[in-house]
Write an enzyme that holds these catalytic residues in place. Structure first.
Site, mmCIF file in Angstrom:
data_model
loop_
_atom_site.group_PDB
_atom_site.id
_atom_site.type_symbol
_atom_site.label_atom_id
_atom_site.label_comp_id
_atom_site.label_asym_id
_atom_site.label_seq_id
_atom_site.Cartn_x
_atom_site.Cartn_y
_atom_site.Cartn_z
ATOM 1 N N GLY A 1 -13.368 -18.272 -52.452
ATOM 2 C CA GLY A 1 -12.176 -18.193 -53.269
ATOM 3 C C GLY A 1 -11.863 -16.737 -53.564
ATOM 4 O O GLY A 1 -12.648 -15.831 -53.226
ATOM 5 N N SER A 2 -10.761 -16.492 -54.221
ATOM 6 C CA SER A 2 -10.298 -15.108 -54.407
ATOM 7 C C SER A 2 -11.267 -14.275 -55.228
ATOM 8 O O SER A 2 -11.474 -13.086 -54.952
ATOM 9 C CB SER A 2 -8.914 -15.117 -55.072
ATOM 10 O OG SER A 2 -8.965 -15.815 -56.316
ATOM 11 N N GLU B 1 -14.373 -14.322 -55.277
ATOM 12 C CA GLU B 1 -15.627 -14.025 -54.571
ATOM 13 C C GLU B 1 -15.452 -13.001 -53.461
ATOM 14 O O GLU B 1 -16.439 -12.523 -52.902
ATOM 15 C CB GLU B 1 -16.214 -15.295 -53.928
ATOM 16 C CG GLU B 1 -16.627 -16.352 -54.907
ATOM 17 C CD GLU B 1 -15.459 -17.227 -55.317
ATOM 18 O OE1 GLU B 1 -14.988 -18.041 -54.527
ATOM 19 O OE2 GLU B 1 -14.982 -17.058 -56.463
ATOM 20 N N GLU C 1 -17.030 -27.793 -52.008
ATOM 21 C CA GLU C 1 -18.191 -27.250 -52.724
ATOM 22 C C GLU C 1 -19.332 -28.256 -52.823
ATOM 23 O O GLU C 1 -20.506 -27.863 -52.871
ATOM 24 C CB GLU C 1 -17.770 -26.780 -54.115
ATOM 25 C CG GLU C 1 -16.903 -25.535 -54.127
ATOM 26 C CD GLU C 1 -15.425 -25.806 -53.917
ATOM 27 O OE1 GLU C 1 -14.616 -24.852 -53.983
ATOM 28 O OE2 GLU C 1 -15.066 -26.986 -53.692
ATOM 29 N N HIS D 1 -16.581 -20.637 -56.213
ATOM 30 C CA HIS D 1 -15.429 -20.129 -56.939
ATOM 31 C C HIS D 1 -15.651 -20.389 -58.434
ATOM 32 O O HIS D 1 -16.568 -21.094 -58.832
ATOM 33 C CB HIS D 1 -14.183 -20.845 -56.430
ATOM 34 C CG HIS D 1 -12.898 -20.132 -56.738
ATOM 35 N ND1 HIS D 1 -12.812 -18.768 -56.897
ATOM 36 C CD2 HIS D 1 -11.638 -20.608 -56.899
ATOM 37 C CE1 HIS D 1 -11.561 -18.440 -57.142
ATOM 38 N NE2 HIS D 1 -10.829 -19.543 -57.151
ATOM 39 N N HIS E 1 -34.529 -48.112 -64.027
ATOM 40 C CA HIS E 1 -33.102 -48.190 -63.707
ATOM 41 C C HIS E 1 -32.348 -49.128 -64.646
ATOM 42 O O HIS E 1 -31.136 -49.132 -64.679
ATOM 43 C CB HIS E 1 -32.912 -48.662 -62.246
ATOM 44 C CG HIS E 1 -31.520 -48.489 -61.734
ATOM 45 N ND1 HIS E 1 -31.107 -48.991 -60.519
ATOM 46 C CD2 HIS E 1 -30.429 -47.870 -62.255
ATOM 47 C CE1 HIS E 1 -29.840 -48.692 -60.318
ATOM 48 N NE2 HIS E 1 -29.404 -48.023 -61.357
ATOM 49 N N GLY F 1 -29.426 -40.188 -57.981
ATOM 50 C CA GLY F 1 -28.607 -41.378 -57.818
ATOM 51 C C GLY F 1 -27.170 -41.042 -57.495
ATOM 52 O O GLY F 1 -26.359 -41.939 -57.249
#
Length: 515
Positions: A25-26, A28, A47, A70, A277, A392
């Protein structure tokens, strides 16, 4: 003096980084200016895919992965698999772009207002350094924290104008710390196993992370303990073809106690006692059984239901125990499941995968409906042979396979994925094609979220809405992203499709239409 960028890449090399996983992204772009040839940029088209690839790579190489995201929007897209990395105890250092410091007071476009709070609590540590020149020190600390057991991801937010600032090069200390299990604790666990007439060993993913595969085998063959895989274990635990392997514990309290009732000593290694669970009642361990727990995670010990708790490196602890216990005579082997009937079912497909897969293949799995059939018919028999999500969360296994293939290029990777799970991160196929990853993607297509339909019965539901996902053509999807693909919808073509995929170097996809 050096720049923050120069110091940072020196730090990355020091900690063994040889790839940067990202979706740019800009904010980075200054970090990526003049990327060095020895740290290539590995592109994911979302991502979530980026985090999954980095997770698989770190686990395959047993080194930390480096991810660049980003600001808030990109970090948000990655949070699902960042949470999975946290539960997987995967060492990942995430750097995230931030707007320039000079305009942060003006609520700028693409600025992250609270960058260190956003990924919490699912990172071990998060920081946005107060000064540009503090970025390298923050990165050193991020790597140390990520690699110190219990391992996990860390997060450093870096403003866009920091990378070209001058700074001092920090000292580069040795790698992460480990805690050795105390001799007194090992002696107590050994005495517990020696005094038992019928001991059991419950193994979790921490054994795989600590390199304790062979140590567990040695301990079992001396103590003659039966081995159970811990509930919902995300890694290989023990060779499932071994005479002492008893099976898989479900994630339900009453069923765990019932299965462990024959044992008078239970040693849990590399996990908590136990993962559930759904709500349960009654005791956590069978009445009269002694419980021992060996883990590198203090949280596991903090809520263990009594017994002996030993904190320290799990692999080292198992190696010490294997030497300390008294050798016992061999006992009768545990029974094995019979081959399923030839039909286009998950059970039969997994049986054929087990028969045809290459030796030493690595399996990553995200097919919840087929997990029981996998336990019965697709045994894991080698070290670093199994990888799944510990959280999960869905959307992990497909990109993780790409990271595994990059980190273990000499081994075939089989990605066993349900049709619903595959759609969460389907763009990872593009990354597999772009990198030439040696992966056999096997899609079990039953045209619905069958796991939800099955689990709905726990709540007395005869109908679960939103589970029909019929009509997806995975062959066309794969081919559109550069991955050769075939479909099999009957037993007559099943072996041929699998043999083609397993025998082909590079990424392939087989769609299995199953009942």
């Amino acid at each position: 003096m050096t720049t923050v960028r120069e110091a940072s890449f020196a730090i990355f090399r020091h900690f063994g980084v040889d790839a940067l996983f990202g979706n740019p992204g800009s904010t980075e772009l200054p970090m990526l200016r003049g990327m060095p040839a020895d740290i290539p940029y590995v592109l994911g088209l979302s991502e979530a895919v980026v985090l999954g690839m980095a997770d698989g790579y770190a686990q395959a190489t047993r080194r930390p992965s480096l991810v660049n995201l980003h600001s808030s929007a990109g970090t948000g897209n990655a949070l699902g698999n960042l949470y999975t990395a946290y539960r997987n105890n995967t060492p990942i250092v995430v750097t995230a772009g931030q707007q320039a410091r000079s305009i942060l007071p003006f609520d700028p476009f693409l600025g992250a207002e609270r960058p260190t709070e956003f990924p919490r609590p699912f990172v071990k540590w998060a920081c946005e350094p107060a000064r540009a020149e503090d970025v390298p020190l923050a990165l050193v600390r991020a790597f140390h924290i990520a690699m110190t057991p219990p391992m996990g991801p860390t997060f450093v937010s870096v403003p866009v104008d920091d990378w070209d600032r001058e700074c001092e090069m920090p000292d580069l200390p040795a790698l992460a710390l480990t805690v050795q299990p105390p001799a007194k604790g090992i002696a107590r666990l050994a005495a517990m196993l020696d005094s038992a007439s019928k001991p059991a060993l419950v193994i979790g993913a921490g054994v795989a992370r600590s390199g304790g595969w062979q140590a567990a085998i040695d301990l079992v063959e001396r103590s003659q303990a039966d081995v159970w895989c811990a509930p919902l274990a995300s890694r290989e635990t023990f060779p499932e073809s071994h005479p002492r392997f008893a099976g898989f514990l479900p994630a339900f309290r009453e069923e765990i106690v019932k299965l462990l009732a024959p044992y008078d000593a239970i040693l849990v290694a590399g996990t908590q006692a136990f993962t559930y669970h759904a709500e349960g009642h009654g005791p956590h361990v069978p009445e009269g059984a002694t419980l021992g727990l060996l883990s590198d995670d203090p949280q596991h010990l903090s809520f263990q239901p009594g017994g002996i708790g030993v904190l320290g490196d799990v692999g080292d602890g198992l190696r010490a125990l294997a030497k300390a216990v008294t050798e016992k005579p061999a006992r009768e082997a545990q029974p094995r499941a019979t081959a399923p009937e030839a039909a286009m079912t998950a059970a039969y497909a997994l049986h054929r995968i087990a028969e045809l897969r290459p030796d030493n293949a690595m399996l990553t799995e995200e097919a919840p409906t087929a997990r029981g059939a996998m336990h019965d018919h697709l045994p894991i028999t080698c070290e670093q042979g199994f990888f799944a999500t510990a959280s999960g969360g869905i959307g992990y296994a497909l990109p993780a396979a790409v990271g595994l293939a990059r980190g273990a290029a000499q081994r075939k990777v089989i990605a066993l994925i349900g049709d619903g799970s595959a759609m969460y991160s389907i763009s990872g196929l593009w990354s597999a094609a772009e990198q030439g990853s040696d992966i056999s993607f096997v899609i079990l297509n039953n045209s619905r979220y069958a796991a939800l339909e099955s689990f709905g019965q726990v709540f007395g539901m005869n109908h679960v809405p939103g589970t029909d996902i019929s009509g997806i053509d995975f062959v066309t999807l794969a081919e559109s992203m550069g991955v050769p693909a075939r479909r099999s919808d009957d037993v007559a073509t099943l072996d041929e499709a699998l043999e083609w995929s397993f025998g082909t170097k590079g990424p392939t996809l087989v769609e299995l239409v199953i009942a």
